[in-house]
Design an enzyme around this catalytic site. Structure first.
Site, PDB file in Angstrom:
ATOM      1  CB  THR A 139      -0.898  -0.004   1.250  1.00 21.69           C
ATOM      2  OG1 THR A 139      -1.671  -1.191   1.225  1.00 21.69           O
ATOM      3  CG2 THR A 139      -1.813   1.197   1.279  1.00 21.69           C
ATOM      4  N   GLY A 178       2.588  -2.938   8.606  1.00 22.25           N
ATOM      5  CA  GLY A 178       2.873  -3.171  10.022  1.00 22.25           C
ATOM      6  C   GLY A 178       4.327  -3.546  10.215  1.00 22.25           C
ATOM      7  CD  GLU A 421      -5.089  -8.938   4.198  1.00 17.97           C
ATOM      8  OE1 GLU A 421      -5.144  -9.360   3.033  1.00 17.97           O
ATOM      9  OE2 GLU A 421      -4.021  -8.721   4.792  1.00 17.97           O
TER      10      GLU A 421
END
Lengths: 661, 661
Positions: A139, A178, A421
């Protein structure tokens, strides 16, 4: 134990332990889960301060500490089965996300699936031993769902046999991964591959971002934390800006696509090969929805039997708040939902494993349906669970707002599943695409299979219009299988409506894409009805597997409530499909009220069966022993603001103000 | 400015400034509001660090600092009009709650309304000058809504002419009052009054809790902060345990009820006198709902025109996400809701002022309706706004989760309105009680007035059953007044159904209270439909006041969308009431889609008209200039985790782990 809770437990009509076994998938699995949980909960190394009292930096640090310990201890104990790793990890982090999540769930699996054997030799063991700590950077700040438009570039330079990586714009900065901000020293970076002057689309590259040893960012790498978020305080979601960062040719993941030393590009044999992980994670999210809503229900239902408030009958003691019909109406349908989602989660997991087996044998035939189903169910269950947690929280009155209830934490750590997701609306539209395709096939007389097979019946009905109206008898509200049938017809009706809406738009001479966009409300509605049908159907099928009659009866009531509550909330659809008549509406409410009264006495046992230990729930309101108020007082006294009797700000601002006025 | 946003503004069909005047209640009020906002925003004393980067203790301290400054400056500027105080305060604290809220909004007003003249002499000026900082301590850990059951006691001791205050149980500890934990040195404590061996129910007492000068808790007083919550980080919501705390007889608020030196109790002349404040606050909450949802819409709609994503037409640039029908369907009905609630908030405020005028003249006749309306509308609007903020947040994709969007902060600081000042379900049931009373009156031929006057018509209809079914023509979906009529009939139908349900339950020989409880789902539904009707009706009435045709037309579309969207969401009700036919359902969707397309080009102008300055929104996504990504990157780099390149936890936990594996 609180006497009210004790009474509730004594009055249950079934053995909770048996139900726990069903939820776990067998008594042996229950035993092993508990054993693993005890390993963590009994381990003094994992004792820790209440995260609610820590700053974000402290929370991150506490999580890194636990993650490091966790890795060490799992290797010591030899825990390596995926389910067991999951139990252990959940227990260590109390269900919260943690800094090594992406290393374990994305970086290592991607190496396994997409690295060539030579690359595996170079990277895998180093990553396994956490010398390399990795994340997965896809992303960007300007692009999420539509990955084809990602802007990061990787340009091959044959002179040095290197790729040069760049973030050409602000919007191309990698954003959200993350563990990227502070934890990782490597990232798998998705970038547009350029070689010999041509763009070949997205490919994955292993990019070192911090120096081994010192952990300082490497030259050309701008990396950091993206700042505080709604939840996820334990995780350093990060940004990554690449400025002419050079990596060896060998760092492109080359199991399938390749770039030769001379710059020649070699295509991958198939693009379905990366499909599986996504479907797997979405399938697993369904189970996460079940977990989140079952935790929230456990807390709210236990507290609702301990809390006494107001007056039902003058002169009598204050009633337990779960005796109010409005409270039952809030919580018991959610309890039914928790069970429904749990069984659907089990189904998705089994189906995934079955179909993966087929795929490994070269049979891709069921993948499209699994893809559509996992997308829609991911969206359906996360939306419902997310909103449901908030209903649970608010059903606890003021105390639900306190972090000691744990409900705010459950919400903020769960709600992101609605977006990650695959953004939920986009997911619903993917499912709709599959439904419409199946509808077109069925209309053309081709038989469709799986969960959409009801579309075959519809096409038969349309061939015999007379029979349809004759058949359109209304639903029997007391009969679960009649309700399943009603959900099926509703779904089929809404798929048909969406298809007609699309045809109408197409006739208005718009492009296919515009037409699709102009009926997307109808498409989402069709997907929603399809998913709702699947859930009711699967819950109902699960009942057949339950042998113990007392447990069966308790679950039957829940399934019935789940189905009927959906009818109550969507009466328009059922009236429209001719499945319900106006005079029947009063019966829907009446039947619903009866089910609430019927389930009420079992509600504590039904949440106890989820078997969350107090340490996992971490909620003063949801304590197994029900000793809420004393513990709330004790918790509050530990609040950082109470470390001194007089807060500094008094001397700095209030006292001077008093003397000036 | 972002070119997309500029284009949106240029394309608007009306003058936003005119609409801002309507929202403010006149151009002069707009001018003055802006003037006051500029006083704060231009004031270097109010520059401050981003609260998102602070610990809770730092946030509390920053808020105390600002509150102290605020009090000083408002006195300097001579700001004393309630509206102007509100503008100033909102701007200083950016709409967040603050430590002196209860001192200003509860402690001082209660002194004014319930203290005797002598008590005012003793306490008021000291409180005005913040020598006395007070709060209002009613709620206890075990009791919120049902205040009669509060357990704190105040026992009169004639020997010393004192009241002795006690918290006899853990559940009696005062819990939640804002500013109680650390800020206040006094509290107005609600306690059961005992004198001459008799309990006389709840009364209010002024209790010193911290020593003047040192601010240390007084003997017998256990006071502190209740710990971290969902939002409200700036406030020290507190607990208070009283152990034989003695206060002089003169500290009982004695304007109405009294205890004589010999212990004789003198009753208050009326118990309606404390009624007003509650109704006032609930009425004001409707306006707060409008504010919260309008802020969230401003952010989400601006961002949805700046954000480009995916592909509508192959080969064309990525579209603005607001061009997706699903995005419009999420946001534009909420935009319409923001306007609806705003006008209802204006109405409630005006009605409150009018009826308060009547009450001061001794006319209490309209108070019951206002009480019922404020309770129901408080519940209706806070539920809708609370859920709506989350829809706005999720419509922004991943970035909505970042605190830089401000959306999580808006949510957590707004959602408590669903619980405080009367838990929403309890509020809905209070409104239902009024509706059923009115229904019974109307059925008996007594004329009822105000917003429930439609119940008169219903009783006429029942006298002429033939005419009813004849009259039951369906709604004209294109006509707003026809929709208002439909909402009215739906409300009347659901009130009737609830009444019948209550009658049925009563016939089953239950007590009145049990019967009420057993139909409370129906009662809440009736209240909901009543409130919905009131809102649609008031929005529609407001249109008549709008003179500018361009503004009128833009607002008309919004009102139409608001009404139609409610029909779409409640088709079952409208079908049941015979207001809608099954073939019309497709038209509902069609009409809805047309309205979305119609409002889409004005959507940025419609949020601009709310006129929130960037400093007030404090949102990177909602910036007026639309420069989102650069500013997001800049914001992230200031995150506390980025103060060092390498986080401490690397040296403490990750490096040692790497060497061990």
């Amino acid at each position: 134990m609180n006497p009210d809770l004790r009474k509730e437990r004594e009055a249950a009509t079934f053995n909770t332990e048996l139900l726990t076994h069903i939820l776990d998938g067998g008594s042996e699995r229950t035993r092993r889960r508990r054993e693993i949980e005890s390993l963590v909960i009994g381990d003094p190394d994992f004792c820790h301060e209440d995260a609610n009292f820590l700053s974000r930096s402290e929370r991150y640090e506490a999580a890194v500490k636990k993650s490091a310990l966790m890795i060490m201890k799992m290797r010591e104990y030899g825990i390596s089965d995926p389910d067991e790793i999951y139990y252990y990890k959940c227990c260590v982090h109390r269900g919260r996300p943690e800094p090594l999540d992406l290393h374990l769930a994305m970086f290592l699996p991607t190496l396994l699936n997409q690295a060539s054997p030579e690359q595996q030799d170079t990277f895998f063991m180093r990553a396994w031993n956490l010398e390399i700590i990795g994340t997965y950077a896809q992303t960007e700040i300007g692009h999420g769902t539509h990955i084809r438009a990602l802007e990061t570039t990787a340009t091959f330079d044959p002179a040095t046999q290197e790729f040069v990586l760049n973030s050409p714009t602000v919007s191309s900065i990698k954003w959200w991964p993350g563990g990227l901000g502070k934890t990782s020293n490597h990232a798998i970076v998705l970038a547009q591959l350029y070689t010999q002057g041509q763009c070949h689309g997205l490919h994955a590259f292993i990019v070192p971002i911090r120096a081994m040893g010192t952990h300082e960012p490497l030259p050309g790498v701008v990396v950091g934390d993206i700042g505080p978020k709604f939840g996820f305080d334990e995780i350093d979601n990060g940004f990554l800006k690449l400025e002419n960062v050079r990596i060896p040719r060998e760092n492109m993941l080359m199991k399938y696509a390749k770039v030769e030393p001379d710059g020649r590009y070699i295509k991958p044999p198939s693009d379905k090969l990366t499909y599986g992980t996504m479907v797997f994670i979405r399938s697993m999210v369904v189970g996460e929805s079940a977990k989140a809503i079952s935790k929230a229900c456990t807390i709210a239902i236990r507290y609702s039997t301990v809390r006494r408030q107001s007056e039902l009958r003058p002169g009598e003691p204050e009633p337990q708040i779960l005796d109010y019909q409005t409270q039952q109406f809030k919580l018991l349908p959610l309890l039914a939902t928790a069970y429904a989602f749990h069984f659907v989660g089990q189904y998705m997991r089994q189906t995934y494993l079955r179909i993966t087996g087929d795929i490994n044998l070269g049979d891709f035939s069921e993948l499209p349906e699994l893809h559509a189903l996992s997308a829609g169910l991911k969206a359906f269950t996360t939306w419902v669970a997310s909103a449901g947690i908030e209903v649970c929280r608010m059903s606890c009155g003021g105390h639900g707002y306190s972090h000691c209830s744990s409900l705010p934490g459950i919400y903020v750590n769960f709600t992101p599943t609605c977006t990650y997701e695959g953004e939920n609306t986009v997911m619903m539209l993917q499912t709709a695409r599959y439904l419409l395709k199946s509808y077109t096939q069925a209309s053309a007389g081709q038989k469709v299979s799986g969960m959409v097979s009801y579309l075959n019946e519809m096409s038969q009905q349309r061939l015999q219009p007379q029979q349809v109206s004759a058949r359109s008898t209304s639903v029997n509200l007391k009969d679960l299988s009649s309700l399943v049938e009603a959900y099926k017809i509703r779904a089929s009706k809404l798929v048909e409506l969406a298809a007609k809406s699309l045809q109408t738009e197409l006739q208005l001479m718009k492009t296919k894409e515009d037409a699709w966009n102009h009926c997307s409300i109808d498409l989402v509605r069709a997907s929603d009805a399809h998913c709702h049908f699947v859930i009711v159907k699967l819950f109902c099928s699960k009942l057949a597997e339950v042998e113990d009659t007392a447990v069966h009866s308790a679950l039957y009531s829940l399934a019935h409530l789940y189905a009927l509550h959906g009818v109550y909330q969507n009466t328009g659809d059922f009236l429209q499909a001719g499945l319900l008549t106006v005079p029947q509406l009063t019966q829907v409410t009446q039947q619903l009220k009866e089910l609430l009264s019927q389930i009420r006495p079992n509600s504590v046992a039904l949440v106890d069966a989820f078997d969350y230990r107090d340490e996992m729930l971490n909620s003063v309101l949801g304590r197994y022993d029900g000793n809420v108020y004393d513990n709330m007082f004790e918790w509050a006294r530990k609040s950082p603001l109470n470390q001194t009797e007089v807060h500094n700000s008094f001397y700095k601002y209030l006292k001077p103000l008093q003397s000036k006025l």
